[in-house]
Design an enzyme around this catalytic site. Structure first.
Site, PDB file in Angstrom:
ATOM      1  N   LYS A 124      -6.832  47.308  37.088  1.00  0.00           N
ATOM      2  CA  LYS A 124      -5.338  47.171  35.842  1.00  0.00           C
ATOM      3  C   LYS A 124      -4.710  48.350  35.431  1.00  0.00           C
ATOM      4  O   LYS A 124      -4.247  48.260  34.187  1.00  0.00           O
ATOM      5  CB  LYS A 124      -6.708  46.473  34.749  1.00  0.00           C
ATOM      6  CG  LYS A 124      -7.021  45.047  35.741  1.00  0.00           C
ATOM      7  CD  LYS A 124      -5.481  44.733  36.406  1.00  0.00           C
ATOM      8  CE  LYS A 124      -6.889  42.535  36.473  1.00  0.00           C
ATOM      9  NZ  LYS A 124      -7.483  42.783  37.067  1.00  0.00           N
TER      10      LYS A 124
HETATM   11  C1  LIG Z   1      -7.673  41.631  38.695  1.00  0.00           C
HETATM   12  C2  LIG Z   1      -8.856  41.623  40.015  1.00  0.00           C
HETATM   13  C3  LIG Z   1      -8.987  41.063  40.711  1.00  0.00           C
HETATM   14  C4  LIG Z   1      -7.780  40.246  41.986  1.00  0.00           C
HETATM   15  O1  LIG Z   1      -6.242  41.001  41.112  1.00  0.00           O
HETATM   16  P1  LIG Z   1      -5.086  39.868  40.949  1.00  0.00           P
HETATM   17  O2  LIG Z   1      -4.395  40.892  40.846  1.00  0.00           O
HETATM   18  O3  LIG Z   1      -5.538  38.912  39.503  1.00  0.00           O
HETATM   19  O4  LIG Z   1      -4.779  38.996  42.614  1.00  0.00           O
HETATM   20  C5  LIG Z   1      -9.836  42.436  41.937  1.00  0.00           C
HETATM   21  N1  LIG Z   1     -10.815  42.673  42.056  1.00  0.00           N
HETATM   22  C6  LIG Z   1     -11.170  43.129  40.295  1.00  0.00           C
HETATM   23  C7  LIG Z   1     -12.135  44.202  40.232  1.00  0.00           C
HETATM   24  C8  LIG Z   1     -10.031  43.414  39.829  1.00  0.00           C
HETATM   25  O5  LIG Z   1     -10.303  43.483  38.412  1.00  0.00           O
END
Ligand SMILES: *Cc1c(COP(=O)(O)O)cnc(C)c1O
Length: 461
Positions: free
Chosen positions: A112
């Site tokens: 993120k």
């Molecule tokens: C947010 C997240 C996901 C999922 O990602 P999306 O874009 O919502 O599909 C998977 N793994 C981790 C560690 C995350 O923080």
């Protein structure tokens, strides 16, 4: 570039307003009206460039109406300067034709950060230019919230409120949200699941009086700027493995479908991606939908990969929009049916989805076993989400190089990793004092009114 809503009824916007708006006013998600393409030569020329340079070249056509290229390059350079790895998104080989893309070297140890660090700076630049302020409200299963608080903490033009499901995030995730001391950031622990938090967020966006009064902005992956920043690492990884001269496949641990949809955009831009493999945990609505065409919500089952404990996967709407040939009224109709529990994807759209996406589902035991096996065979310690990806990828290995996205650092989920391997992964030194810092959070009911009142009381503008 023009951005349109997946439901076809909201105003067409440029990049700046798309970024500041978040959810479209018809309840849909913004997507580019036409995806710009990169030629074979443009893609070949990315080989060996620094991550930041690739980022500017890939994103420039999407953001051109908001930033001149020098300004944008400056924001990109600042965004990734604080990452703990010079490659930003390094590739590690796990076995024959299988590679891991480590996306956890940012300040909060999950992918993120790639988007959030950049959009924090894009928001600040744009709001300063406009003399404006916004209230950012986000829903998180853990990692979006910590990344947003890290990126927006201390900025003048924004107040940030993050809703996370009380008791359903890891302690590291919680502390990353509750220990920052900046007065403009607020962690709100909601009584409910992530889907409740996301539903309350959508309520607030659809409550136009509140939305306009507080200048509501969103940084969930409903915000196209988030998805855009994630397109970049598909390019760096694929080019490192031989694109555009040979195709590459990706397996992506998936919850809200934002990260994997970024891969779809990369493919539409011309990157030769053979398959995008959706990897889900036991909350497998996406795998079921791609297998049967039925998208039906059920109960959320808390798992050891909590960032994927989702039933309503917002960004899937963007993939459906492409699969239905951009037919906004068809998408609006499906989303109306979803409120009643689910919908059936048309045969034509399902075939279109399957041209791009494959899928697999992993149980809790398989996730733990994969963490253990991967450590034994490669020395790589996986977080549970990345392990879900690796397990699904193992069923899709072939002559095309496979890249599995490692979405978080194992130290973010130390209990699950320790249970699987006996090893408790330490936090990187730069955040070693996380457990000593005081926490600050507010409990809230799963109630839109109550949350809105709290936000109006606490915001500073
Ligand atoms: C947010 C997240 C996901 C999922 O990602 P999306 O874009 O919502 O599909 C998977 N793994 C981790 C560690 C995350 O923080």
């Amino acid at each position: 570039m023009r951005y349109i809503s997946t439901r076809g009824q909201a105003p067409v916007l440029g990049f700046e307003d798309t970024m500041l708006t978040g959810l479209a006013r018809d309840g849909g998600l913004y997507v580019p009206e036409d995806v710009p393409t990169m030629s074979h030569g443009d893609i070949a020329a990315l080989a060996g460039l620094p991550y930041e340079e690739v980022a500017v070249r890939v994103m420039a056509p999407f953001v051109a109406d908001a930033f001149d290229e020098a300004t944008f390059a400056g924001l990109v350079a600042e965004a990734y300067a604080g990452f703990g790895h010079a490659a930003r998104a390094p590739l590690v080989q796990l076995g024959p034709n299988h590679h891991l893309l480590e996306l956890f070297h940012g300040p909060t140890l999950a992918f993120k950060d790639f988007a959030m660090q950049l959009i924090g700076r894009m928001f600040e630049h744009t709001l300063r230019k406009r003399g404006d302020r916004v209230t950012i409200v986000g829903a998180t299963s853990g990692d979006t919230g910590s990344a947003a608080i890290e990126a927006f903490g201390g900025l003048d033009a924004v107040d940030v409120f993050i809703l996370y499901p009380h008791g359903r995030v890891s302690e590291v995730q919680r502390r990353q949200m509750t220990t920052p001391s900046e007065a403009n950031v607020h962690a709100l622990a909601i009584d409910g699941h992530f889907d409740d938090a996301q539903a309350r967020l959508k309520d607030m966006f659809n409550h136009f009086a509140f939305r306009d009064r507080v200048g509501l902005a969103g940084v969930n992956s409903i915000n196209f700027a988030r998805v855009l920043a994630q397109v970049v690492y598909y390019f760096t990884a694929a080019v490192a493995l031989g694109a555009p001269y040979r195709p590459v496949s990706f397996t992506v641990p998936t919850g809200n479908f934002g990260d994997i949809f970024a891969g779809h955009i990369a493919k539409r831009m011309g990157l030769p991606i053979e398959a995008l493999v959706v990897a889900t945990n036991q909350n497998d609505i996406l795998h079921r939908c791609l297998t049967t065409g039925e998208y039906r919500t059920g109960e959320v089952h808390p798992s050891i990969s909590p960032s994927m404990d989702i039933q309503v996967s917002s960004n899937f709407e963007r993939a459906l929009h492409l699969a239905y040939g951009g037919d906004g009224s068809a998408i609006a109709q499906l989303m109306e049916e979803l409120r009643g529990g689910g919908f059936t994807v048309s045969q034509g759209a399902l075939e279109a989805l399957r041209e791009t996406y494959a899928s697999g589902r992993v149980s809790e035991d398989e996730t733990s076993a994969t963490i253990r096996d991967c450590l034994a065979r490669t020395g790589e310690l996986l977080c549970p989400h990345s392990a879900v990806g690796v397990r699904v990828a193992q069923g899709h290995l072939g002559s095309t190089p496979m890249v599995t996205l490692a979405t978080a650092h194992p130290a973010k989920f130390p209990d699950a990793v320790e249970a699987a391997t006996g090893i408790r992964p330490p936090l990187p030194p730069r955040m070693a004092d996380l457990f000593d810092r005081p926490e600050r959070m507010t409990r809230v009911a799963n109630d839109t009114n109550e949350i809105e009142t709290l936000i109006e009381d606490k915001r500073t503008a």
